[in-house]
Design an enzyme around this catalytic site. Sequence first.
Site, PDB file in Angstrom:
ATOM      1  N   ARG A 181       0.879  -1.180   0.000  1.00 53.74           N
ATOM      2  CA  ARG A 181       0.000   0.000   0.000  1.00 53.74           C
ATOM      3  C   ARG A 181       0.906   1.216   0.000  1.00 53.74           C
ATOM      4  NH1 ARG A 181      -5.344   1.590   3.454  1.00 53.74           N
ATOM      5  NH2 ARG A 181      -6.162   0.157   1.891  1.00 53.74           N
ATOM      6  N   HIS A 209      -7.532   0.860  -6.401  1.00 55.58           N
ATOM      7  CA  HIS A 209      -7.735   0.001  -5.224  1.00 55.58           C
ATOM      8  C   HIS A 209      -8.450  -1.282  -5.662  1.00 55.58           C
ATOM      9  CE1 HIS A 209      -7.888  -1.201  -1.189  1.00 55.58           C
ATOM     10  NE2 HIS A 209      -8.733  -0.332  -0.669  1.00 55.58           N
ATOM     11  N   GLN A 263     -10.236  -3.772  -3.160  1.00 56.01           N
ATOM     12  CA  GLN A 263     -11.534  -3.308  -2.656  1.00 56.01           C
ATOM     13  C   GLN A 263     -12.645  -3.669  -3.629  1.00 56.01           C
ATOM     14  OE1 GLN A 263     -12.375  -1.667   0.332  1.00 56.01           O
ATOM     15  NE2 GLN A 263     -14.374  -2.278  -0.396  1.00 56.01           N
ATOM     16  N   ASP A 272     -17.437   7.170  -1.385  1.00 53.90           N
ATOM     17  CA  ASP A 272     -16.197   7.015  -0.615  1.00 53.90           C
ATOM     18  C   ASP A 272     -15.932   8.370   0.041  1.00 53.90           C
ATOM     19  OD1 ASP A 272     -13.734   6.164   0.393  1.00 53.90           O
ATOM     20  OD2 ASP A 272     -12.686   6.288  -1.533  1.00 53.90           O
ATOM     21  N   CYS A 290     -16.415   1.664   0.795  1.00 54.50           N
ATOM     22  CA  CYS A 290     -15.233   0.854   1.140  1.00 54.50           C
ATOM     23  C   CYS A 290     -14.817   1.025   2.595  1.00 54.50           C
ATOM     24  CB  CYS A 290     -14.081   1.196   0.213  1.00 54.50           C
ATOM     25  SG  CYS A 290     -13.493   2.891   0.352  1.00 54.50           S
ATOM     26  N   ARG A 296     -13.600  -8.454   2.042  1.00 56.33           N
ATOM     27  CA  ARG A 296     -12.192  -8.192   1.745  1.00 56.33           C
ATOM     28  C   ARG A 296     -11.381  -9.469   2.023  1.00 56.33           C
ATOM     29  NH1 ARG A 296     -10.111  -3.061   1.621  1.00 56.33           N
ATOM     30  NH2 ARG A 296      -8.278  -4.173   0.856  1.00 56.33           N
TER      31      ARG A 296
HETATM   32  N1   CP Z   1     -11.260  -0.022   2.560  1.00 54.39           N
HETATM   33  C1   CP Z   1      -9.976  -0.067   2.951  1.00 54.39           C
HETATM   34  O1   CP Z   1      -9.059  -0.278   2.151  1.00 54.39           O
HETATM   35  O2   CP Z   1      -9.806   0.132   4.289  1.00 54.39           O
HETATM   36  P1   CP Z   1      -8.424   0.332   5.048  1.00 54.39           P
HETATM   37  O3   CP Z   1      -7.867   1.684   4.633  1.00 54.39           O
HETATM   38  O4   CP Z   1      -8.798   0.295   6.504  1.00 54.39           O
HETATM   39  O5   CP Z   1      -7.476  -0.757   4.668  1.00 54.39           O
HETATM   40  N1  NVA Z   2     -10.059   6.815  -1.295  1.00 52.39           N
HETATM   41  C1  NVA Z   2      -9.645   6.382   0.017  1.00 52.39           C
HETATM   42  C2  NVA Z   2      -9.843   4.904   0.167  1.00 52.39           C
HETATM   43  C3  NVA Z   2      -9.482   4.374   1.517  1.00 52.39           C
HETATM   44  C4  NVA Z   2      -9.673   2.890   1.645  1.00 52.39           C
HETATM   45  C5  NVA Z   2      -8.207   6.764   0.262  1.00 52.39           C
HETATM   46  O1  NVA Z   2      -7.373   6.607  -0.645  1.00 52.39           O
HETATM   47  O2  NVA Z   2      -7.913   7.253   1.348  1.00 52.39           O
END
Ligand code: CP
Ligand code: NVA
Length: 307
Positions: free
Chosen positions: A109, A136, A139, A224, A263, A291
């Site tokens: 990540r 992502h 997700q 989101d 998400c 997930r």
């Molecule tokens: N939805 C998601 O990716 O959550 P986190 O940021 O908690 O991993």
């Molecule tokens: N769009 C959000 C998703 C988090 C899971 C971010 O990138 O923070």
Amino acid sequence: MTIRHFLSLSDAGADGIAAMLADALDRKAARTGWPKGKADADAPLAGHTLALVFEKSSTRTRVSFDAAIRQLGGAPVVLDSGTTQLGRGETVADTARVLSGYCDAIMLRTDDPAKLEEMAQYATVPVINGLTDGSHPCQIMADLLTIIESGKALPGLKVAWLGDGNNVLASIIEAAGLMQFDLVAACPQGFMPPERDLALGQGRARVVADPREAVEDADIIVTDTWISMGQLHAETKLAAMMPYQVTAALMARAKPDAKFLHCLPAHRGEEVTAEIIDGPQSLIWPEAENRLHSQKSILRWCFGQIG
Ligand code: CP
Ligand code: NVA
């Protein structure tokens, strides 16, 4: 043999995604009621380790991948950039080569999609996209699984996105093109997805300014956070987003059996009202649990066990 990286949904393609979703449904059903820490009966990734590398915060991705590799019979190694040499400037390429000597797969990540590409270029084991500023895909695999579980078939569905043209939307657009559903995104001026993201929809995705047009007769409504990780908390952006808040009035324009997805993490009173996210049309808790189930199948796909 070619290494199977999962950097985007297109890496697996429509057939790979369909195979993973079918596998996830089967495996989820096979362990109903079991303790979360108990390995699946066949333990298909016994002896395998998964490095989980985080340059950004996470709750769901971190815990669901940890549980996923354990349920498959393997073990996780969780690394935060702040406590590794990555956080002190060791290159992604060197990190990729080193981790490949200890672990059988790497999830990353990070912010810049180029770092994910670099990890995949230098790793000699599969690399999985655990979110970048650009996409992502993990997700969206959970979202697709949740939609199917709700009894809806993907081809021909109308999915509406309201709010920011962000990383999660980019992967939904890609899924629309691959899995043949229609995606209408309502985003304010200045926050629409870039053309290169829209192109991933292969003609299935369009952007509109009016949120009512997006939700009209929709089967699925998705939103989101308006402020993603790494972005400034700007009052001007929040003000521009306000008409795109998912409200009961907007949900009422969708199909009567429409479902709501998010998400998480969520900000009740910003991108969605509490009434909707905590209401009967919301699938956010199964979506979050999925997930785990979908990522087990992503891992199996990476190791050539399915698809
Ligand atoms: N939805 C998601 O990716 O959550 P986190 O940021 O908690 O991993
Ligand atoms: N769009 C959000 C998703 C988090 C899971 C971010 O990138 O923070």
